[in-house]
Scaffold this motif. Structure first.
Motif, PDB file in Angstrom:
ATOM      1  N   GLU A   7       0.848  -1.181   0.000  1.00  0.00           N
ATOM      2  CA  GLU A   7       0.000   0.000   0.000  1.00  0.00           C
ATOM      3  C   GLU A   7       0.883   1.231   0.000  1.00  0.00           C
ATOM      4  N   ALA A   8       0.471   2.270  -0.718  1.00  0.00           N
ATOM      5  CA  ALA A   8       1.310   3.459  -0.828  1.00  0.00           C
ATOM      6  C   ALA A   8       0.469   4.676  -1.175  1.00  0.00           C
ATOM      7  N   ASP A   9       0.978   5.844  -0.782  1.00  0.00           N
ATOM      8  CA  ASP A   9       0.379   7.108  -1.190  1.00  0.00           C
ATOM      9  C   ASP A   9       0.906   7.490  -2.563  1.00  0.00           C
ATOM     10  N   THR A  10       0.028   7.938  -3.432  1.00  0.00           N
ATOM     11  CA  THR A  10       0.404   8.292  -4.794  1.00  0.00           C
ATOM     12  C   THR A  10      -0.294   9.586  -5.202  1.00  0.00           C
ATOM     13  N   THR A  11       0.010  10.029  -6.393  1.00  0.00           N
ATOM     14  CA  THR A  11      -0.620  11.237  -6.921  1.00  0.00           C
ATOM     15  C   THR A  11      -2.092  11.037  -7.258  1.00  0.00           C
ATOM     16  N   ILE A  12      -2.602   9.808  -7.200  1.00  0.00           N
ATOM     17  CA  ILE A  12      -4.038   9.560  -7.382  1.00  0.00           C
ATOM     18  C   ILE A  12      -4.677   9.056  -6.093  1.00  0.00           C
ATOM     19  N   GLY A  13      -3.975   9.232  -4.984  1.00  0.00           N
ATOM     20  CA  GLY A  13      -4.489   8.769  -3.702  1.00  0.00           C
ATOM     21  C   GLY A  13      -3.782   7.497  -3.255  1.00  0.00           C
ATOM     22  N   ARG A  14      -4.262   6.926  -2.164  1.00  0.00           N
ATOM     23  CA  ARG A  14      -3.646   5.725  -1.626  1.00  0.00           C
ATOM     24  C   ARG A  14      -4.097   4.508  -2.440  1.00  0.00           C
ATOM     25  N   ILE A  15      -3.147   3.651  -2.760  1.00  0.00           N
ATOM     26  CA  ILE A  15      -3.464   2.465  -3.557  1.00  0.00           C
ATOM     27  C   ILE A  15      -2.983   1.204  -2.858  1.00  0.00           C
ATOM     28  N   LYS A  16      -3.597   0.104  -3.225  1.00  0.00           N
ATOM     29  CA  LYS A  16      -3.087  -1.232  -2.929  1.00  0.00           C
ATOM     30  C   LYS A  16      -2.661  -1.801  -4.281  1.00  0.00           C
ATOM     31  N   PHE A  17      -1.409  -2.214  -4.410  1.00  0.00           N
ATOM     32  CA  PHE A  17      -0.817  -2.418  -5.726  1.00  0.00           C
ATOM     33  C   PHE A  17      -1.568  -3.431  -6.580  1.00  0.00           C
ATOM     34  N   HIS A  18      -1.926  -4.585  -6.036  1.00  0.00           N
ATOM     35  CA  HIS A  18      -2.624  -5.588  -6.837  1.00  0.00           C
ATOM     36  C   HIS A  18      -3.989  -5.072  -7.292  1.00  0.00           C
ATOM     37  N   ASP A  19      -4.652  -4.283  -6.458  1.00  0.00           N
ATOM     38  CA  ASP A  19      -5.930  -3.695  -6.864  1.00  0.00           C
ATOM     39  C   ASP A  19      -5.715  -2.683  -7.988  1.00  0.00           C
ATOM     40  N   PHE A  20      -4.623  -1.942  -7.905  1.00  0.00           N
ATOM     41  CA  PHE A  20      -4.304  -0.976  -8.970  1.00  0.00           C
ATOM     42  C   PHE A  20      -4.097  -1.701 -10.298  1.00  0.00           C
ATOM     43  N   LEU A  21      -3.349  -2.807 -10.271  1.00  0.00           N
ATOM     44  CA  LEU A  21      -3.109  -3.553 -11.515  1.00  0.00           C
ATOM     45  C   LEU A  21      -4.382  -4.211 -12.040  1.00  0.00           C
ATOM     46  N   ASP A  22      -5.186  -4.748 -11.124  1.00  0.00           N
ATOM     47  CA  ASP A  22      -6.472  -5.369 -11.488  1.00  0.00           C
ATOM     48  C   ASP A  22      -6.309  -6.407 -12.590  1.00  0.00           C
ATOM     49  N   LYS A  23      -5.298  -7.290 -12.400  1.00  0.00           N
ATOM     50  CA  LYS A  23      -5.030  -8.417 -13.304  1.00  0.00           C
ATOM     51  C   LYS A  23      -4.552  -7.999 -14.697  1.00  0.00           C
ATOM     52  N   SER A  24      -4.062  -6.779 -14.816  1.00  0.00           N
ATOM     53  CA  SER A  24      -3.460  -6.352 -16.086  1.00  0.00           C
ATOM     54  C   SER A  24      -1.945  -6.503 -15.982  1.00  0.00           C
ATOM     55  N   TRP A  25      -1.249  -6.307 -17.086  1.00  0.00           N
ATOM     56  CA  TRP A  25       0.192  -6.157 -17.050  1.00  0.00           C
ATOM     57  C   TRP A  25       0.510  -4.821 -16.399  1.00  0.00           C
ATOM     58  N   GLY A  26       1.661  -4.718 -15.768  1.00  0.00           N
ATOM     59  CA  GLY A  26       2.049  -3.466 -15.136  1.00  0.00           C
ATOM     60  C   GLY A  26       3.537  -3.198 -15.289  1.00  0.00           C
ATOM     61  N   ILE A  27       3.899  -1.928 -15.291  1.00  0.00           N
ATOM     62  CA  ILE A  27       5.309  -1.538 -15.268  1.00  0.00           C
ATOM     63  C   ILE A  27       5.492  -0.516 -14.157  1.00  0.00           C
ATOM     64  N   LEU A  28       6.353  -0.844 -13.208  1.00  0.00           N
ATOM     65  CA  LEU A  28       6.709   0.046 -12.106  1.00  0.00           C
ATOM     66  C   LEU A  28       8.147   0.489 -12.322  1.00  0.00           C
ATOM     67  N   PHE A  29       8.348   1.793 -12.445  1.00  0.00           N
ATOM     68  CA  PHE A  29       9.705   2.284 -12.699  1.00  0.00           C
ATOM     69  C   PHE A  29      10.023   3.416 -11.728  1.00  0.00           C
ATOM     70  N   SER A  30      11.205   3.334 -11.115  1.00  0.00           N
ATOM     71  CA  SER A  30      11.608   4.332 -10.134  1.00  0.00           C
ATOM     72  C   SER A  30      12.579   5.329 -10.759  1.00  0.00           C
ATOM     73  N   HIS A  31      12.630   6.504 -10.151  1.00  0.00           N
ATOM     74  CA  HIS A  31      13.610   7.515 -10.557  1.00  0.00           C
ATOM     75  C   HIS A  31      14.215   8.121  -9.291  1.00  0.00           C
ATOM     76  N   PRO A  32      15.413   8.690  -9.382  1.00  0.00           N
ATOM     77  CA  PRO A  32      16.090   9.186  -8.180  1.00  0.00           C
ATOM     78  C   PRO A  32      15.379  10.345  -7.476  1.00  0.00           C
ATOM     79  N   LYS A  33      15.076  11.417  -8.202  1.00  0.00           N
ATOM     80  CA  LYS A  33      14.503  12.596  -7.547  1.00  0.00           C
ATOM     81  C   LYS A  33      13.675  13.417  -8.525  1.00  0.00           C
TER      82      LYS A  33
END
Length: 221
Positions: A14-40
């Motif tokens: 679970e995390a706070d995001t720019t669209i509100g708090r999410i639970k990751f598997h619910d966000f994906l909802d059985k779709s493909w997903g790409i999570l990419f991080s950046h430094p700052k």
């Protein structure tokens, strides 16, 4: 990659995001997903990267891929910086087409092995490297790539590998070096010649090699 291995179930964080708090598997909802991080946020290379990702968002969506970014900044910073990102694309009035996770305490970055020990912030604390995780509809990790903070990614290449992942998830084939959609693919070694003849009606060709072994088998899908 430290933290999570190919084939592992991706954490349902679970995390706070720019669209509100999410639970990751619910966000994906059985779709493909790409999570990419950046430094700052508010940094040069990261701005070019997210601007590129935003410009390609329709292509990811056509492949059924949900995008989400992450860094150690706050939601407030993400929202402010997003305007700069879209302005870089000359789309200042448009919202960023995917959310960004706020991981200020670095809990998620630490759990997933995202921190770059050689890149630190003004407080002397490591920031997130440029990680890429591709997650399948089964919530399992299908691909991971880790770039240092100093090297920007190629998002066209990420589209290419997603095309490969989605194809090879459905067909008993592998994609050779520099493959792109429409090119010939390779028959898996564990597929017999008899089964290959049934599975691949367009035929199978062999590349002759000095060993005489028939392991370089190509087909056109």
């Amino acid at each position: 990659m430290p933290g999570i291995l190919l084939g592992d179930e991706f954490p349902n964080f679970e995390a706070d995001t720019t669209i509100g708090r999410i639970k990751f598997h619910d966000f994906l909802d059985k779709s493909w997903g790409i999570l990419f991080s950046h430094p700052k946020d508010f940094t040069p290379v990261c701005t070019t990267e997210l601007a590129c990702a935003a410009s390609l968002s329709d292509k990811f969506a056509k492949r059924g891929v949900k995008m989400i970014a992450l860094s150690v900044d706050s939601v407030e910073d993400h929202c402010g910086w997003s305007k700069d990102v879209m302005a870089f694309n000359s789309q200042a009035s448009s919202p960023l087409p995917f959310p960004i996770i706020a991981d200020e305490k670095r809990q998620l970055a630490t759990k997933l092995g995202m921190l770059d020990p050689d890149e630190i912030d003004v407080d002397g604390i490591p920031v997130t490297a440029r990680c890429v995780f591709v997650i399948g509809p089964d919530n399992r990790l299908k691909l991971s790539i880790l770039y240092p903070a100093t090297t920007g990614r190629n998002f066209d290449e990420l589209l290419r590998v997603i095309d490969s992942l989605q194809l090879t998830a459905q067909k008993k084939v592998a994609t050779p070096v520099n493959w792109k959609p429409g090119d010939k693919v390779m028959v898996l070694p564990n597929v017999s010649d008899a089964d290959a003849a049934t599975l691949f009606p367009n035929g199978v060709t062999n590349k002759e090699v000095p060993s005489g072994k028939k392991y370089l088998r190509y087909t056109q899908l």
